[in-house]
Design a protein around this motif. Structure first.
Motif, PDB file in Angstrom:
ATOM      1  N   HIS A 185       5.362   2.488  -0.923  1.00 20.29           N
ATOM      2  CA  HIS A 185       4.416   3.039   0.053  1.00 20.29           C
ATOM      3  C   HIS A 185       3.594   4.214  -0.475  1.00 20.29           C
ATOM      4  CE1 HIS A 185       6.269   6.846   1.695  1.00 20.29           C
ATOM      5  NE2 HIS A 185       7.308   6.349   1.067  1.00 20.29           N
ATOM      6  N   LYS A 186       3.885   4.660  -1.703  1.00 21.58           N
ATOM      7  CA  LYS A 186       3.059   5.702  -2.322  1.00 21.58           C
ATOM      8  C   LYS A 186       1.884   5.100  -3.105  1.00 21.58           C
ATOM      9  CE  LYS A 186       6.237   8.984  -1.408  1.00 21.58           C
ATOM     10  NZ  LYS A 186       6.081  10.048  -0.423  1.00 21.58           N
ATOM     11  N   ILE A 187       1.908   3.767  -3.238  1.00 17.88           N
ATOM     12  CA  ILE A 187       0.876   3.107  -4.062  1.00 17.88           C
ATOM     13  C   ILE A 187       0.195   1.955  -3.311  1.00 17.88           C
ATOM     14  CG2 ILE A 187       1.810   3.791  -6.323  1.00 17.88           C
ATOM     15  CD1 ILE A 187       3.089   0.912  -6.406  1.00 17.88           C
ATOM     16  N   TYR A 188       0.010   2.126  -1.992  1.00 15.13           N
ATOM     17  CA  TYR A 188      -0.703   1.161  -1.154  1.00 15.13           C
ATOM     18  C   TYR A 188       0.079  -0.124  -0.927  1.00 15.13           C
ATOM     19  CZ  TYR A 188      -4.281   4.496  -2.491  1.00 15.13           C
ATOM     20  OH  TYR A 188      -4.960   5.671  -2.729  1.00 15.13           O
ATOM     21  N   GLY A 189       1.407  -0.035  -1.051  1.00 22.08           N
ATOM     22  CA  GLY A 189       2.292  -1.143  -0.728  1.00 22.08           C
ATOM     23  C   GLY A 189       2.992  -0.862   0.599  1.00 22.08           C
ATOM     24  N   THR A 216       0.636   6.136   1.727  1.00 22.49           N
ATOM     25  CA  THR A 216      -0.700   5.548   1.592  1.00 22.49           C
ATOM     26  C   THR A 216      -0.817   4.367   2.549  1.00 22.49           C
ATOM     27  OG1 THR A 216       0.121   4.091  -0.156  1.00 22.49           O
ATOM     28  CG2 THR A 216      -0.917   6.152  -0.864  1.00 22.49           C
ATOM     29  N   PRO A 217      -2.044   4.041   2.972  1.00 24.39           N
ATOM     30  CA  PRO A 217      -2.206   2.819   3.780  1.00 24.39           C
ATOM     31  C   PRO A 217      -2.010   1.599   2.887  1.00 24.39           C
ATOM     32  CG  PRO A 217      -4.347   3.759   3.236  1.00 24.39           C
ATOM     33  CD  PRO A 217      -3.330   4.722   2.716  1.00 24.39           C
ATOM     34  N   MET A 218      -1.518   0.510   3.451  1.00 23.04           N
ATOM     35  CA  MET A 218      -1.380  -0.719   2.655  1.00 23.04           C
ATOM     36  C   MET A 218      -2.761  -1.236   2.285  1.00 23.04           C
ATOM     37  SD  MET A 218       1.719  -3.039   4.187  1.00 23.04           S
ATOM     38  CE  MET A 218       1.564  -4.414   3.037  1.00 23.04           C
ATOM     39  N   SER A 219      -2.915  -1.677   1.051  1.00 28.14           N
ATOM     40  CA  SER A 219      -4.193  -2.253   0.609  1.00 28.14           C
ATOM     41  C   SER A 219      -4.358  -3.638   1.238  1.00 28.14           C
ATOM     42  CB  SER A 219      -4.229  -2.367  -0.910  1.00 28.14           C
ATOM     43  OG  SER A 219      -3.314  -3.359  -1.351  1.00 28.14           O
ATOM     44  N   GLU A 220      -5.609  -4.090   1.320  1.00 25.76           N
ATOM     45  CA  GLU A 220      -5.892  -5.414   1.888  1.00 25.76           C
ATOM     46  C   GLU A 220      -5.157  -6.501   1.111  1.00 25.76           C
ATOM     47  OE1 GLU A 220      -7.452  -6.394   4.703  1.00 25.76           O
ATOM     48  OE2 GLU A 220      -7.538  -4.251   5.139  1.00 25.76           O
ATOM     49  N   THR A 221      -5.168  -6.385  -0.216  1.00 24.72           N
ATOM     50  CA  THR A 221      -4.505  -7.399  -1.067  1.00 24.72           C
ATOM     51  C   THR A 221      -3.012  -7.418  -0.799  1.00 24.72           C
ATOM     52  OG1 THR A 221      -6.116  -6.730  -2.734  1.00 24.72           O
ATOM     53  CG2 THR A 221      -4.418  -8.281  -3.435  1.00 24.72           C
ATOM     54  N   SER A 222      -2.425  -6.219  -0.698  1.00 26.02           N
ATOM     55  CA  SER A 222      -0.989  -6.114  -0.439  1.00 26.02           C
ATOM     56  C   SER A 222      -0.635  -6.741   0.911  1.00 26.02           C
ATOM     57  CB  SER A 222      -0.578  -4.634  -0.486  1.00 26.02           C
ATOM     58  OG  SER A 222       0.815  -4.511  -0.430  1.00 26.02           O
ATOM     59  N   LEU A 223      -1.459  -6.476   1.930  1.00 22.83           N
ATOM     60  CA  LEU A 223      -1.247  -7.063   3.263  1.00 22.83           C
ATOM     61  C   LEU A 223      -1.352  -8.588   3.231  1.00 22.83           C
ATOM     62  CD1 LEU A 223      -3.150  -4.590   5.605  1.00 22.83           C
ATOM     63  CD2 LEU A 223      -0.833  -5.411   5.993  1.00 22.83           C
ATOM     64  N   THR A 246       4.649  -5.520  -5.577  1.00 21.93           N
ATOM     65  CA  THR A 246       4.276  -5.889  -6.946  1.00 21.93           C
ATOM     66  C   THR A 246       2.767  -6.004  -7.106  1.00 21.93           C
ATOM     67  OG1 THR A 246       6.376  -7.072  -7.127  1.00 21.93           O
ATOM     68  CG2 THR A 246       4.735  -7.530  -8.816  1.00 21.93           C
ATOM     69  N   ILE A 247       2.093  -6.610  -6.121  1.00 25.78           N
ATOM     70  CA  ILE A 247       0.630  -6.745  -6.232  1.00 25.78           C
ATOM     71  C   ILE A 247      -0.038  -5.375  -6.097  1.00 25.78           C
ATOM     72  CG2 ILE A 247       0.045  -7.257  -3.807  1.00 25.78           C
ATOM     73  CD1 ILE A 247      -1.436  -9.148  -6.808  1.00 25.78           C
ATOM     74  N   ALA A 248       0.515  -4.512  -5.239  1.00 23.70           N
ATOM     75  CA  ALA A 248      -0.036  -3.151  -5.080  1.00 23.70           C
ATOM     76  C   ALA A 248       0.121  -2.379  -6.387  1.00 23.70           C
ATOM     77  CB  ALA A 248       0.683  -2.426  -3.944  1.00 23.70           C
ATOM     78  N   ALA A 249       1.291  -2.514  -7.018  1.00 20.78           N
ATOM     79  CA  ALA A 249       1.553  -1.835  -8.295  1.00 20.78           C
ATOM     80  C   ALA A 249       0.638  -2.368  -9.391  1.00 20.78           C
ATOM     81  CB  ALA A 249       3.018  -2.014  -8.689  1.00 20.78           C
ATOM     82  N   SER A 250       0.415  -3.689  -9.405  1.00 20.43           N
ATOM     83  CA  SER A 250      -0.465  -4.304 -10.410  1.00 20.43           C
ATOM     84  C   SER A 250      -1.879  -3.768 -10.296  1.00 20.43           C
ATOM     85  CB  SER A 250      -0.475  -5.830 -10.250  1.00 20.43           C
ATOM     86  OG  SER A 250       0.833  -6.341 -10.397  1.00 20.43           O
TER      87      SER A 250
END
Length: 376
Positions: free
Chosen positions: A199-203, A10-17, A245-249
């Motif tokens: 990386h499967k959950i936008y991390g 998955t692409p990294m989420s903005e929050t995760s980045l 952790t933030i991506a998982a949250s």
């Protein structure tokens, strides 16, 4: 380009980045160092353990950070097996596990462990009677993935966990495809060990975690290691772990609504195709909401994938961890498909950015590819 390969990555989420950048700038200290920079970095890791453990109803003492799902499988399987050899040398798994599980068990086989493979049914499910048949007094560990990355079928974890608890056998599960997407409860399922990946959950890529039940005894794969309580060598990837952790949250908060949304997309797709030409593989209902394992009669999956790519759609022909291999999907052959049928497999997986428009466009493209193929 329409991306429909979220099970691969998955692409990294903005929050995760954002969190990755912030942690890299402000928490750059080595978490093993005793000065304040090290202490603050270590506190961030500790909070991450608390947060990840909560998501699977585990204890923070059981969370160990790794470089990803494959390393998590390798380290957990070897550590548990070697640490409990006195209890038995028999391990049970399936032939549809991720290559990192099967390859790790090959290593243990060389060390004298006996590996048995429980067959799966035509949906890719482990049937309890079949598993029970494989158990003997020497059975120390069972490794069964929560959901198969190619078929999309979800196993009945509580049922398996209960059977193994009654017999005092450790239960390891590769949950890379389900963590953050399907509820996981280590207590309800009697899980001794769980594997997760960012990386499967936008991390970020290169980050993962293992949950080892604090009651479990294990032996470090490399003696005298100090990081991660001896479980793994190497300086903790503080920014990567914080971003994971933030991506998982975020995934955890959205889990129910995203599952329902993906189920609607899945249904839209299935209602729009010609089911005589395009066949759904894996379990029809007990499956990942964002996943479709399909077989198009008489056409190789590789051809469909390349033709979709030409039309601006990214799909896959199976697990991204087997790139470069032309052999058909083992998961497909294990469910009773012929080699030719197994080669027909394609996988479509949805994510946050997937819309109904994307689904309709993909269905239209598949219909066009099939029509053109048969008209030649």
């Amino acid at each position: 380009m329409i991306y429909l390969d979220y099970c691969a990555t998955t692409p990294m989420s903005e929050t995760s980045l954002e969190i990755y950048t912030k942690a890299a700038k402000e928490f750059f200290g080595n978490p093993s160092s005793l000065h304040d920079y090290g202490t603050t970095a270590n506190q961030l890791l500790d909070q991450s353990r608390v947060d990840i453990a909560k998501m699977i109803n585990g204890e923070k003492e059981g969370i160990y950070f790794t470089s990803g799902g494959s390393e998590s499988n390798y380290l957990s399987l070897l550590s548990i097996a070697r640490g409990n050899k006195h209890r038995g040398n028999h391990i049970i798994t399936t032939n549809i596990e991720h290559p990192s599980v099967l390859n790790s068990l090959e290593l243990l086989k060389e060390e004298g462990f006996r590996i048995s493979f429980v067959p799966v049914n035509s949906y890719g499910e482990v049937e309890l009677e079949q598993l029970e048949r494989q158990i003997n007094p020497e059975t120390v560990l069972v490794s069964i993935g929560h959901a198969n990355s190619e078929l999309g079928t979800i196993q009945n974890m509580e049922e398996i966990g209960l059977l193994l608890k009654d017999r005092n056998i450790f239960f390891h599960s590769d949950c890379v495809q389900t963590f953050g997407k399907v509820p996981i409860d280590v207590r309800a399922c009697n899980l001794s060990a769980v594997t997760m990946s960012a990386h499967k959950i936008y991390g970020p890529k290169g980050v993962g975690a293992v949950y080892l039940s604090p009651e479990l005894s294990w032996k470090a794969t490399v003696p005298n290691s100090t990081q991660e309580k001896g479980f793994r060598q190497g300086t903790g990837n503080v920014p990567g772990i914080a971003a994971f952790t933030i991506a998982a949250s975020q995934m955890f908060l959205e889990q129910d609504t995203e599952m329902k949304r993906c189920q609607q997309l899945q249904q839209l797709f299935l209602n729009s195709i010609d089911r005589t030409k395009i066949i759904l593989e894996g379990h029809p209902t007990n499956r990942l909401a964002h996943h479709l394992c399909l077989r198009i009669k008489g056409i190789e999956g590789q051809y469909i994938m390349l033709e979709c790519n030409r039309r601006g759609i990214a799909i896959s022909t199976g697990s991204a961890c087997k790139v470069g291999q032309t052999s058909p999907s083992r998961a497909m052959t294990e469910t009773g498909k012929t080699l030719d049928e197994a080669r027909e497999m394609i996988r479509i997986s949805f994510g946050r950015e997937t819309t109904e428009e994307h689904i309709r466009y993909t269905v239209a493209a598949l219909n066009e590819i099939i029509e053109q193929f048969y008209s030649h």
